[in-house]
Design an enzyme around this catalytic site. Structure first.
Site, PDB file in Angstrom:
ATOM      1  N   GLN A 138       0.079   3.690  18.309  1.00  0.00           N
ATOM      2  CA  GLN A 138      -0.582   2.802  17.346  1.00  0.00           C
ATOM      3  C   GLN A 138       0.124   1.446  17.305  1.00  0.00           C
ATOM      4  O   GLN A 138       1.261   1.351  16.835  1.00  0.00           O
ATOM      5  CB  GLN A 138      -0.505   3.464  15.957  1.00  0.00           C
ATOM      6  CG  GLN A 138      -1.076   2.655  14.825  1.00  0.00           C
ATOM      7  CD  GLN A 138      -0.982   3.404  13.501  1.00  0.00           C
ATOM      8  OE1 GLN A 138      -0.063   4.201  13.306  1.00  0.00           O
ATOM      9  NE2 GLN A 138      -1.906   3.168  12.610  1.00  0.00           N
ATOM     10  N   GLY A 139      -0.552   0.402  17.765  1.00  0.00           N
ATOM     11  CA  GLY A 139       0.044  -0.935  17.781  1.00  0.00           C
ATOM     12  C   GLY A 139      -0.464  -1.776  16.620  1.00  0.00           C
ATOM     13  O   GLY A 139      -1.271  -2.690  16.819  1.00  0.00           O
ATOM     14  N   SER A 141       1.915  -2.550  13.441  1.00  0.00           N
ATOM     15  CA  SER A 141       2.998  -3.310  12.796  1.00  0.00           C
ATOM     16  C   SER A 141       3.626  -4.326  13.732  1.00  0.00           C
ATOM     17  O   SER A 141       3.773  -4.091  14.935  1.00  0.00           O
ATOM     18  CB  SER A 141       4.103  -2.361  12.319  1.00  0.00           C
ATOM     19  OG  SER A 141       3.571  -1.392  11.469  1.00  0.00           O
ATOM     20  N   GLU A 256      -5.564   8.405   8.733  1.00  0.00           N
ATOM     21  CA  GLU A 256      -4.113   8.650   8.735  1.00  0.00           C
ATOM     22  C   GLU A 256      -3.633   9.097   7.353  1.00  0.00           C
ATOM     23  O   GLU A 256      -2.798   9.972   7.224  1.00  0.00           O
ATOM     24  CB  GLU A 256      -3.368   7.375   9.148  1.00  0.00           C
ATOM     25  CG  GLU A 256      -1.856   7.552   9.147  1.00  0.00           C
ATOM     26  CD  GLU A 256      -1.110   6.400   9.810  1.00  0.00           C
ATOM     27  OE1 GLU A 256      -1.698   5.315   9.938  1.00  0.00           O
ATOM     28  OE2 GLU A 256       0.047   6.600  10.182  1.00  0.00           O
ATOM     29  N   GLU A 379       4.769   1.571  -2.302  1.00  0.00           N
ATOM     30  CA  GLU A 379       4.409   0.401  -3.124  1.00  0.00           C
ATOM     31  C   GLU A 379       3.002  -0.086  -2.762  1.00  0.00           C
ATOM     32  O   GLU A 379       2.206  -0.435  -3.641  1.00  0.00           O
ATOM     33  CB  GLU A 379       5.422  -0.740  -2.907  1.00  0.00           C
ATOM     34  CG  GLU A 379       6.822  -0.460  -3.474  1.00  0.00           C
ATOM     35  CD  GLU A 379       7.654   0.494  -2.611  1.00  0.00           C
ATOM     36  OE1 GLU A 379       7.283   0.736  -1.448  1.00  0.00           O
ATOM     37  OE2 GLU A 379       8.674   1.010  -3.109  1.00  0.00           O
TER      38      GLU A 379
END
Ligand SMILES: Cc1cc2nc3c(=O)[nH]c(=O)nc-3n(C[C@H](O)[C@H](O)[C@H](O)COP(=O)(O)OP(=O)(O)OC[C@H]3O[C@@H](n4cnc5c(N)ncnc54)[C@H](O)[C@@H]3O)c2cc1C
Length: 397
Positions: A138-139, A141, A256, A379
């Site tokens: 998974q690209g 971040s 996810e 958060e």
């Protein structure tokens, strides 16, 4: 049954017990030999262990039809019911079968392709995932786009029938053992925030992709920095419309955060049982505070399961309420890691071997710190719930 016999569940109808017997017997006859040596191994913080054997295991699962169990039959799945998928996850954990190697392909990309991809993309990519042969990472971040994912700076520009991709991703789990990466890239020059982003499928095996491992506190390196330098992919490998990648990227995150956690939770149950055994072994199971924490963990596990079932029983892409599930399980698992080390007491401080070989419990304790970060930090989940579920005022930017 030989290793390559495919199971067929169509004839079982709604008979849950017959399905359970099928799953249990298959696992019993196949978690043997080198696979049995990896019982309970390869999970969080332990990903490096027996990787090649687990790749073989994945192929065996694929040949038998256990991958993509819940996918529609037109995509090569077995259209298993929700109840059957749960039973499979339960039996898998009960058998202590080796940890899977392609969670991101099977549970994140595949449902995203089924929802947003073209028939050609589904036909090209789902079979490799289903056979247990093609792994994905998974690209999303980047150094300045983690929680603030809309700040993605990786760029892709069209050159004829190809996208040319430049930029850096970070924390890319299992990139070093993946064949493909789904990448969120900015394709409209000058665009801001979530506008002008596109969801691309990029092959990893090419000169323009460099993967640099990042060593983690567990001693392993399951994630990486991934650099794209004039990396190329086909124009036809755009999922959704160009410039509308945000919608696809968020749809994938919904999978996810919600649906794909069920199998994981069955693993949590095993870890809780281990924690109870450790408390007994270390003579603290009568300690009132430890008992209270163990019962609290058990209660939380049941709540988590029911919440995941509720998310799964909804149709289509999970909505913002999937954040409840992520917030809850991430926190629960982190707390279980602490409890596990607490019941071990001072022995929890002693490593398995010099110089830095940790016990499974220590790895779990350390790795579970990350559960409240990846897939969207606690958060951020609270922000999503506050703003999109409760309708509270937006956080000042
Ligand atoms: C084990 C692991 C595996 C991962 N695997 C992948 C992967 O495969 N692919 C991938 O793309 N990414 C992956 N990630 C990255 C993960 O998604 C990010 O770490 C996460 O989104 C947080 O981003 P960040 O690390 O940049 O932290 P930051 O966004 O810099 O956040 C730092 C801190 O500030 C807080 N914060 C930030 N913004 C706000 C806000 N608006 N309000 C309140 N608090 C805020 C955060 O909660 C956090 O505590 C992985 C991370 C981990 C730990």
């Amino acid at each position: 049954m030989t290793g390559t016999d495919a199971v067929s569940i169509a004839s079982l109808g709604d008979d849950g017990e017959a399905f359970r017997a099928l799953a249990r017997n298959w696992l019993k006859s196949h978690v043997v030999g080198e696979f049995a040596e990896l019982r309970g191994r390869g999970g969080p913080g332990d990903e490096d262990v027996g990787f090649d054997v687990r790749v073989e295991w994945e192929r065996l699962l694929g040949a038998a039809g256990w991958i993509g169990l819940g996918w529609p039959t037109e995509h090569g799945g077995q259209a298993a019911t929700l109840a059957q998928q749960i039973i499979w996850a339960e039996e898998y954990t009960r058998a202590e079968a080796p940890a899977r190697v392609n969670h991101m392909g099977e549970n994140l990309l595949a449902p995203t392709l089924i929802e947003y991809g073209t028939p050609e993309q589904c036909a090209r990519f789902l079979p490799g995932i289903r056979r247990g042969e093609v792994r994905w990472c998974q690209g999303y971040s980047e150094p300045n786009a983690g929680s603030d994912l809309a700040n993605v700076q990786t760029k892709a520009v069209l050159d004829g029938d190809s996208w040319v991709v430049n930029g850096q991703k970070v924390w890319t789990s299992l990139a070093h053992v993946s064949h493909w990466c789904f990448v969120v890239a900015r394709t409209e020059p000058g665009s801001q925030r979530h506008r002008g982003l596109t969801f691309l499928l990029v092959p990893m095996d090419q000169p323009g992709v460099e993967v640099r491992p990042i060593e983690q506190i567990t001693g392993g390196g399951e994630f990486n920095e991934t650099f794209f330098t004039d990396a190329r992919t086909e124009r036809s490998l755009t999922v959704g419309a160009p410039g509308e990648g945000w919608k696809v990227a968020m749809g994938l995150l919904g999978f996810e955060r919600g649906i794909s956690t069920l199998a994981q939770q069955v693993g949590f149950e095993r870890e809780l049982r281990t924690t109870i055994d450790l408390a007994r072994d270390h003579g603290c199971n009568a300690d009132p505070v430890v008992r209270q924490r163990l019962v609290g963990a058990y209660t939380g596990l049941q709540l988590m399961r029911w919440n995941a079932l509720r998310s799964m029983s909804g149709k289509g892409v999970p909505g913002p309420e999937a954040s409840i599930s992520k917030l809850f399980w991430g926190t629960w698992h982190r707390d279980l890691g602490e409890l596990m080390i607490d019941v071990i007491g001072p022995y929890g401080l002693i490593a398995e071997a010099f110089p830095y070989e940790l016990t499974l419990e220590q790895k779990l304790f350390l790795f579970t710190r990350s559960d409240t970060i990846y897939g969207g930090s606690n958060e951020i989940q609270r922000n999503v719930l506050g703003e999109r579920v409760l309708g509270l005022p937006k956080e000042p930017s």
